[in-house]
Every structure is written in C-alpha cells, then in structure tokens.
Write a protein that holds these residues in place. Structure first.
Motif, PDB file in Angstrom:
ATOM      1  N   THR A  31       0.831  -1.206   0.000  1.00 40.73           N
ATOM      2  CA  THR A  31       0.000   0.000   0.000  1.00 40.73           C
ATOM      3  C   THR A  31       0.866   1.257   0.000  1.00 40.73           C
ATOM      4  O   THR A  31       0.645   2.174  -0.791  1.00 40.73           O
ATOM      5  CB  THR A  31      -0.938   0.000   1.221  1.00 40.73           C
ATOM      6  OG1 THR A  31      -1.760  -1.160   1.159  1.00 40.73           O
ATOM      7  CG2 THR A  31      -1.817   1.234   1.243  1.00 40.73           C
ATOM      8  N   ALA A  32       1.853   1.307   0.883  1.00 42.37           N
ATOM      9  CA  ALA A  32       2.728   2.474   0.956  1.00 42.37           C
ATOM     10  C   ALA A  32       3.552   2.627  -0.323  1.00 42.37           C
ATOM     11  O   ALA A  32       3.746   3.748  -0.807  1.00 42.37           O
ATOM     12  CB  ALA A  32       3.652   2.363   2.173  1.00 42.37           C
ATOM     13  N   ALA A  33       3.998   1.533  -0.888  1.00 39.76           N
ATOM     14  CA  ALA A  33       4.795   1.596  -2.121  1.00 39.76           C
ATOM     15  C   ALA A  33       3.984   2.161  -3.280  1.00 39.76           C
ATOM     16  O   ALA A  33       4.494   2.969  -4.064  1.00 39.76           O
ATOM     17  CB  ALA A  33       5.345   0.214  -2.475  1.00 39.76           C
ATOM     18  N   ARG A  34       2.712   1.760  -3.393  1.00 38.27           N
ATOM     19  CA  ARG A  34       1.848   2.317  -4.450  1.00 38.27           C
ATOM     20  C   ARG A  34       1.718   3.825  -4.298  1.00 38.27           C
ATOM     21  O   ARG A  34       1.786   4.574  -5.269  1.00 38.27           O
ATOM     22  CB  ARG A  34       0.459   1.676  -4.408  1.00 38.27           C
ATOM     23  CG  ARG A  34       0.356   0.361  -5.118  1.00 38.27           C
ATOM     24  CD  ARG A  34      -1.103  -0.083  -5.303  1.00 38.27           C
ATOM     25  NE  ARG A  34      -1.910  -0.033  -4.096  1.00 38.27           N
ATOM     26  CZ  ARG A  34      -1.994  -1.022  -3.216  1.00 38.27           C
ATOM     27  NH1 ARG A  34      -1.317  -2.140  -3.391  1.00 38.27           N
ATOM     28  NH2 ARG A  34      -2.763  -0.899  -2.162  1.00 38.27           N
ATOM     29  N   MET A  35       1.547   4.269  -3.062  1.00 35.77           N
ATOM     30  CA  MET A  35       1.398   5.688  -2.784  1.00 35.77           C
ATOM     31  C   MET A  35       2.675   6.445  -3.159  1.00 35.77           C
ATOM     32  O   MET A  35       2.634   7.439  -3.881  1.00 35.77           O
ATOM     33  CB  MET A  35       1.083   5.888  -1.300  1.00 35.77           C
ATOM     34  CG  MET A  35       0.948   7.321  -0.871  1.00 35.77           C
ATOM     35  SD  MET A  35       0.534   7.468   0.878  1.00 35.77           S
ATOM     36  CE  MET A  35       2.003   6.819   1.669  1.00 35.77           C
ATOM     37  N   PHE A  36       3.825   5.960  -2.713  1.00 32.84           N
ATOM     38  CA  PHE A  36       5.086   6.655  -2.990  1.00 32.84           C
ATOM     39  C   PHE A  36       5.482   6.547  -4.458  1.00 32.84           C
ATOM     40  O   PHE A  36       6.044   7.483  -5.015  1.00 32.84           O
ATOM     41  CB  PHE A  36       6.201   6.134  -2.088  1.00 32.84           C
ATOM     42  CG  PHE A  36       6.049   6.608  -0.668  1.00 32.84           C
ATOM     43  CD1 PHE A  36       6.130   7.959  -0.363  1.00 32.84           C
ATOM     44  CD2 PHE A  36       5.831   5.708   0.353  1.00 32.84           C
ATOM     45  CE1 PHE A  36       5.984   8.411   0.938  1.00 32.84           C
ATOM     46  CE2 PHE A  36       5.687   6.150   1.661  1.00 32.84           C
ATOM     47  CZ  PHE A  36       5.758   7.502   1.957  1.00 32.84           C
ATOM     48  N   LYS A  37       5.163   5.425  -5.095  1.00 29.16           N
ATOM     49  CA  LYS A  37       5.463   5.293  -6.516  1.00 29.16           C
ATOM     50  C   LYS A  37       4.676   6.325  -7.313  1.00 29.16           C
ATOM     51  O   LYS A  37       5.206   6.951  -8.230  1.00 29.16           O
ATOM     52  CB  LYS A  37       5.142   3.877  -7.008  1.00 29.16           C
ATOM     53  CG  LYS A  37       5.484   3.655  -8.461  1.00 29.16           C
ATOM     54  CD  LYS A  37       5.230   2.228  -8.882  1.00 29.16           C
ATOM     55  CE  LYS A  37       5.599   2.036 -10.340  1.00 29.16           C
ATOM     56  NZ  LYS A  37       5.331   0.673 -10.798  1.00 29.16           N
ATOM     57  N   ALA A  38       3.418   6.504  -6.949  1.00 27.32           N
ATOM     58  CA  ALA A  38       2.590   7.494  -7.638  1.00 27.32           C
ATOM     59  C   ALA A  38       3.153   8.901  -7.460  1.00 27.32           C
ATOM     60  O   ALA A  38       3.112   9.713  -8.378  1.00 27.32           O
ATOM     61  CB  ALA A  38       1.158   7.429  -7.134  1.00 27.32           C
ATOM     62  N   LEU A  39       3.693   9.192  -6.301  1.00 23.36           N
ATOM     63  CA  LEU A  39       4.242  10.524  -6.034  1.00 23.36           C
ATOM     64  C   LEU A  39       5.685  10.659  -6.491  1.00 23.36           C
ATOM     65  O   LEU A  39       6.252  11.740  -6.426  1.00 23.36           O
ATOM     66  CB  LEU A  39       4.140  10.850  -4.539  1.00 23.36           C
ATOM     67  CG  LEU A  39       2.724  11.043  -4.017  1.00 23.36           C
ATOM     68  CD1 LEU A  39       2.743  11.221  -2.507  1.00 23.36           C
ATOM     69  CD2 LEU A  39       2.039  12.211  -4.699  1.00 23.36           C
ATOM     70  N   GLY A  40       6.278   9.578  -6.987  1.00 24.84           N
ATOM     71  CA  GLY A  40       7.678   9.596  -7.405  1.00 24.84           C
ATOM     72  C   GLY A  40       7.911  10.270  -8.745  1.00 24.84           C
ATOM     73  O   GLY A  40       9.056  10.502  -9.125  1.00 24.84           O
ATOM     74  N   ASP A  41       6.868  10.612  -9.449  1.00 24.52           N
ATOM     75  CA  ASP A  41       6.989  11.305 -10.723  1.00 24.52           C
ATOM     76  C   ASP A  41       6.779  12.802 -10.484  1.00 24.52           C
ATOM     77  O   ASP A  41       5.802  13.186  -9.845  1.00 24.52           O
ATOM     78  CB  ASP A  41       5.919  10.769 -11.686  1.00 24.52           C
ATOM     79  CG  ASP A  41       6.008  11.409 -13.041  1.00 24.52           C
ATOM     80  OD1 ASP A  41       5.543  12.566 -13.176  1.00 24.52           O
ATOM     81  OD2 ASP A  41       6.536  10.765 -13.961  1.00 24.52           O
ATOM     82  N   PRO A  42       7.674  13.663 -10.994  1.00 21.13           N
ATOM     83  CA  PRO A  42       7.548  15.104 -10.740  1.00 21.13           C
ATOM     84  C   PRO A  42       6.230  15.705 -11.229  1.00 21.13           C
ATOM     85  O   PRO A  42       5.671  16.576 -10.558  1.00 21.13           O
ATOM     86  CB  PRO A  42       8.730  15.718 -11.492  1.00 21.13           C
ATOM     87  CG  PRO A  42       9.707  14.610 -11.650  1.00 21.13           C
ATOM     88  CD  PRO A  42       8.908  13.342 -11.719  1.00 21.13           C
ATOM     89  N   VAL A  43       5.717  15.249 -12.358  1.00 19.22           N
ATOM     90  CA  VAL A  43       4.438  15.785 -12.853  1.00 19.22           C
ATOM     91  C   VAL A  43       3.313  15.385 -11.911  1.00 19.22           C
ATOM     92  O   VAL A  43       2.463  16.205 -11.554  1.00 19.22           O
ATOM     93  CB  VAL A  43       4.156  15.309 -14.299  1.00 19.22           C
ATOM     94  CG1 VAL A  43       2.745  15.703 -14.731  1.00 19.22           C
ATOM     95  CG2 VAL A  43       5.187  15.878 -15.250  1.00 19.22           C
ATOM     96  N   ARG A  44       3.307  14.137 -11.455  1.00 19.09           N
ATOM     97  CA  ARG A  44       2.266  13.691 -10.518  1.00 19.09           C
ATOM     98  C   ARG A  44       2.357  14.444  -9.204  1.00 19.09           C
ATOM     99  O   ARG A  44       1.335  14.819  -8.627  1.00 19.09           O
ATOM    100  CB  ARG A  44       2.373  12.197 -10.264  1.00 19.09           C
ATOM    101  CG  ARG A  44       1.944  11.375 -11.432  1.00 19.09           C
ATOM    102  CD  ARG A  44       1.931   9.894 -11.097  1.00 19.09           C
ATOM    103  NE  ARG A  44       2.024   9.167 -12.344  1.00 19.09           N
ATOM    104  CZ  ARG A  44       2.723   8.078 -12.523  1.00 19.09           C
ATOM    105  NH1 ARG A  44       3.404   7.537 -11.529  1.00 19.09           N
ATOM    106  NH2 ARG A  44       2.749   7.483 -13.688  1.00 19.09           N
ATOM    107  N   LEU A  45       3.570  14.659  -8.742  1.00 16.70           N
ATOM    108  CA  LEU A  45       3.742  15.395  -7.488  1.00 16.70           C
ATOM    109  C   LEU A  45       3.216  16.823  -7.641  1.00 16.70           C
ATOM    110  O   LEU A  45       2.553  17.348  -6.742  1.00 16.70           O
ATOM    111  CB  LEU A  45       5.209  15.385  -7.061  1.00 16.70           C
ATOM    112  CG  LEU A  45       5.510  15.907  -5.669  1.00 16.70           C
ATOM    113  CD1 LEU A  45       4.692  15.196  -4.601  1.00 16.70           C
ATOM    114  CD2 LEU A  45       6.995  15.757  -5.376  1.00 16.70           C
TER     115      LEU A  45
END
Length: 125
Positions: A37-51
C-alpha cells in the motif's frame, strides 16, 4: 453520476477516527500488505508531474480543483489525465464529474496518514 470512491489507504475506526494504512516507520516493520500500500502511494508521487498535480489539488482553494485549473504542468492534456488516473489508482485522489469537467480532491485523511507514516517518534529518535 459521481466517480467518488473510498480511499484504500485508511480504515474507519470507532467514533469516526481514521487510521493510516501503515504504522509510522519507526514503530515496527511493515507487513507485506502495508508495504504494498505504501509503495503504491510513494510510486505514484515519485513522478515530478504527478507530485505537481497532487500539490496543485491539495493546495487549491476549497480543497478541490477542476482539471481545467491544474492542467498547466508542461505536458499535454492526455498525459495530465494519465497522471491523474495513476494518483487515483494509488488512492491519493478522488474525483467527481460535473458536466464536462472533472473535479479532483485530496481527502484530508490521506495527508494526515502520509504525515503519520513518515513521523519518527521521540523514543525512536
């Protein structure tokens, strides 16, 4: 028609309180499910455009943003839609279609859960 859905990061507790998906990092090792669960969240935020998109929604007046107000992040509209979809799949955003526009919202409990996850207790410091 509403596209709103419950966020998978949080589980309701008694008296309406919310519990983060995972304990603070210094509390105990994650279970396999918590780590996923935490990895999905951080992976999603790991892209600068998504962040940037996540930040734009989270900081938008009223706590929600129309896609028309947050799409100026230096990529095409189809790419913005792709990134917003990834943020939704990770449980970080919810959305609702109103006419031709889609409005996105970050649930306050998600921001709280993210903060708690990264908190190091005074005893562990």
């Amino acid at each position: 028609m509403s596209n709103m859905r419950a966020l998978p990061l949080l589980e309701p507790e008694a008296a309406g309180a919310v519990v983060p998906c995972c304990p603070p990092l210094a509390e105990r090792p994650f279970t396999a499910e918590e780590a996923e669960t935490a990895a999905r969240m951080f992976k999603a935020l790991g892209d600068p455009v998504r962040l940037r998109l996540f930040s734009a929604v989270a900081s938008h007046e009223g706590g929600e943003a129309c896609v028309c107000d947050i799409s100026d992040v230096g990529v095409s509209q189809p790419t913005v839609s792709h990134h917003l979809k990834k943020l939704k799949e990770a449980g970080l955003l919810t959305s609702e279609r109103r006419g031709t526009w889609v409005y996105y919202r970050v649930e306050p409990s998600v921001l709280s859960a993210m903060g708690k996850l990264l908190t190091i207790s005074p005893a562990a410091a």
